[in-house]
Enzyme design. Structure first.
Site, PDB file in Angstrom:
ATOM      1  N   CYS A 263      12.067 -24.255  42.920  1.00 11.25           N
ATOM      2  CA  CYS A 263      12.507 -23.524  41.716  1.00 11.25           C
ATOM      3  C   CYS A 263      13.623 -22.503  41.926  1.00 11.25           C
ATOM      4  O   CYS A 263      14.613 -22.528  41.183  1.00 11.25           O
ATOM      5  CB  CYS A 263      11.316 -22.827  41.082  1.00 11.25           C
ATOM      6  SG  CYS A 263      10.155 -23.994  40.369  1.00 11.25           S
ATOM      7  N   PHE A 264      13.464 -21.591  42.881  1.00 12.86           N
ATOM      8  CA  PHE A 264      14.369 -20.445  42.900  1.00 12.86           C
ATOM      9  C   PHE A 264      15.849 -20.835  43.003  1.00 12.86           C
ATOM     10  O   PHE A 264      16.660 -20.449  42.161  1.00 12.86           O
ATOM     11  CB  PHE A 264      14.001 -19.467  44.023  1.00 12.86           C
ATOM     12  CG  PHE A 264      12.809 -18.591  43.708  1.00 12.86           C
ATOM     13  CD1 PHE A 264      12.327 -18.498  42.415  1.00 12.86           C
ATOM     14  CD2 PHE A 264      12.177 -17.863  44.695  1.00 12.86           C
ATOM     15  CE1 PHE A 264      11.233 -17.698  42.101  1.00 12.86           C
ATOM     16  CE2 PHE A 264      11.082 -17.058  44.408  1.00 12.86           C
ATOM     17  CZ  PHE A 264      10.606 -16.978  43.115  1.00 12.86           C
TER      18      PHE A 264
END
Ligand code: NAD
Ligand code: UDX
Length: 426
Positions: A263-264
């Protein structure tokens, strides 16, 4: 409620299990028949604490199919939980979301009111500008009248996904109209979390802003940690002192080899691309990503100060992007192993859960069955994931090394048990 979930990955399956535990009837639909078969035999296709038990205890409530049309028809609410990876330039790839939206829309043709909820992480504007027109076209219905539309970003973390789904810090409901928002709020009424109700675009932005803040916090503490190391200051005592400040908080102040995961990086990159489209620049977020990449190189630089890497045997403890998961997506270990191989080193790796996934990327490195087996006869050892079993390691575990060079990136080794190692920021 009768719920269908399109995309049975981390988010889809954990949401499905969570909603089934809350008493709903849930049907998962995925294009991957292997995943579907596993779910239907009670075997989670991913490693998540409590997921197997949840599948076992909800057998009468949770089923899975490859037939999206059927799944939608059997439900009154459909969650879209497919992946939103990065394209080559870092912008968001919406192809799975588009395909899922079209399939859901087709299934809705000729049916009564149905609520569609986008749970996939999508850049602000996507639900309204992309999902809505696709569903309207393929269902031959109008949003609001023929179907309801919401966006409901998910904040679960891997390694505690089910627990996070069931006990979120907040539930964000982005609604096309009141009717759709009310229907979704009803579904969450037996959750004990604050609910933020807002428009579609704002809800989408809340997700990106959250990940942007968390990623920035890590890159910032890593930068502070690097300075601490040069000054002989303990970065973790600094984090403790800083973290008591309620405006900052202690969470996500663990300096180390940086963030990985699905995600990040992906979401921060997608946000910076969206920003460009709107005529904005993102100097801080650009640096957050760059600094995170540099942190992975930093551990190699520290190692190269101690030995030349050519023809050396380097052991790697920890391949997963974080403890508690077998996921290696954007794991620091991926870049670090690549750098080591480029320098001519040979790698022997150990991870309690992520070996199979890592092997798909690096089929030709050596894999050990235990940490000790990896360490034995190695010239140096890098620790890259905070698995609990590494916390209890002691000097005896490193006795078999050719030279005791240990650099650790997660502040997981205990100084009372292991001597003579160096930390990336300590
Ligand atoms: P994933 O890759 O684990 O799962 C996605 C699933 O969707 C796969 O099983 C795939 O086969 C399926 N799929 C793809 N196209 C499909 C289609 N047309 N019809 C049916 N199924 C289809 O992804 P994930 O990690 O669960 O992430 C899903 C979304 O949730 C992404 O937008 C992600 O950014 C977001 N998210 C992920 C996490 C996380 O920790 N993994 C947390 C919060 C939000
Ligand atoms: C993240 C978000 O936290 C979650 O809300 C979102 O839904 C999905 O993305 P996840 O990637 O599963 O969750 O794990 P997270 O616990 O956030 O850790 C991400 C990475 O940051 C890991 O590599 C972890 O090791 C690293 N990290 C985390 C640090 O380097 N330092 C910290 O202080 C915290």
């Amino acid at each position: 409620m009768d719920i269908s979930i399109i995309g049975a990955g981390y988010v889809g399956l954990c949401s499905a299990a969570g909603l089934a535990l809350k008493g709903n009837k849930v049907i998962c639909a995925d294009v991957d028949p292997k995943k579907i078969e596993k779910i239907n035999t009670g075997e989670p296709p991913i490693e998540e604490p409590g997921l197997k038990e949840a599948l076992d205890s909800t057998r009468d409530k949770l089923t899975a199919t490859t037939d999206i049309n059927d799944a939608v028809l059997r439900s009154s609410v459909t969650f879209i939980c497919v992946g939103t990876p990065s394209t080559d330039d870092g912008s968001i790839d919406l192809s799975f979301v588009k395909a899922a939206s079209e399939a859901v829309g087709k299934a809705l043709r000729g049916r009564g009111y149905h609520l569609v909820v986008v749970k996939s992480t999508v850049v602000p504007g996507t639900t309204e500008d992309t999902v809505l027109p696709i569903i309207e076209k393929s269902s031959e219905k109008r949003a609001g009248a023929g179907f309801g539309l919401c966006t409901n970003p998910e904040f679960l973390r891997e390694g505690s996904a089910l627990e996070d789904f069931l006990n979120p810090d907040r539930i964000v409901i982005g609604e096309f109209d009141r009717k759709a928002g009310d229907a979704l709020a009803k579904l969450y009424q037996n959750f004990n979390s604050p609910v933020v109700r807002t428009g579609l675009k704002t809800a989408e932005m809340i997700k990106y802003a959250s990940n942007a803040f968390l990623a920035s916090k890590i890159s910032l503490i890593n930068e502070i940690g690097n300075i601490c190391k040069s000054l002989g200051v303990d970065a973790y005592t600094v984090a403790e002192g800083v973290g008591y400040d309620k405006r900052i908080g202690r969470a996500f102040l663990n300096a180390g080899v940086g963030f990985g995961g699905s995600c990040f990086s992906k979401d921060v990159l997608a946000l910076t691309h969206k920003a460009k489209e709107t005529g904005n620049t993102t100097p801080i977020l650009d640096e957050v990503i760059k600094a995170n990449k540099e942190q992975r190189k930093r551990i190699i630089e520290l190692l190269k100060k101690k030995i030349t890497l050519k023809s050396r045997r380097i052991s790697i403890l920890g391949l997963a992007f974080k403890e508690g998961t077998g996921d290696v997506r954007d794991s620091p270990a991926v870049d670090i192993v690549r750098y080591l191989l480029l320098e001519g080193a040979s790698v022997v790796a150990y991870d309690p859960k992520a070996t199979d996934n890592f092997r798909k990327i690096f089929p030709d490195i050596n894999y050990a069955e235990t940490a000790r087996q990896a360490i034995d006869r190695s010239d140096a050892c890098l620790v890259l994931t905070s698995w609990d079993e590494f916390r209890s390691m002691q000097d005896a575990d490193f006795e078999g090394m050719k030279s005791k060079i240990i650099i650790e990136g997660r502040h997981v080794l205990d100084t009372n048990r292991v001597t003579g190692f160096e930390g990336i920021c300590w």
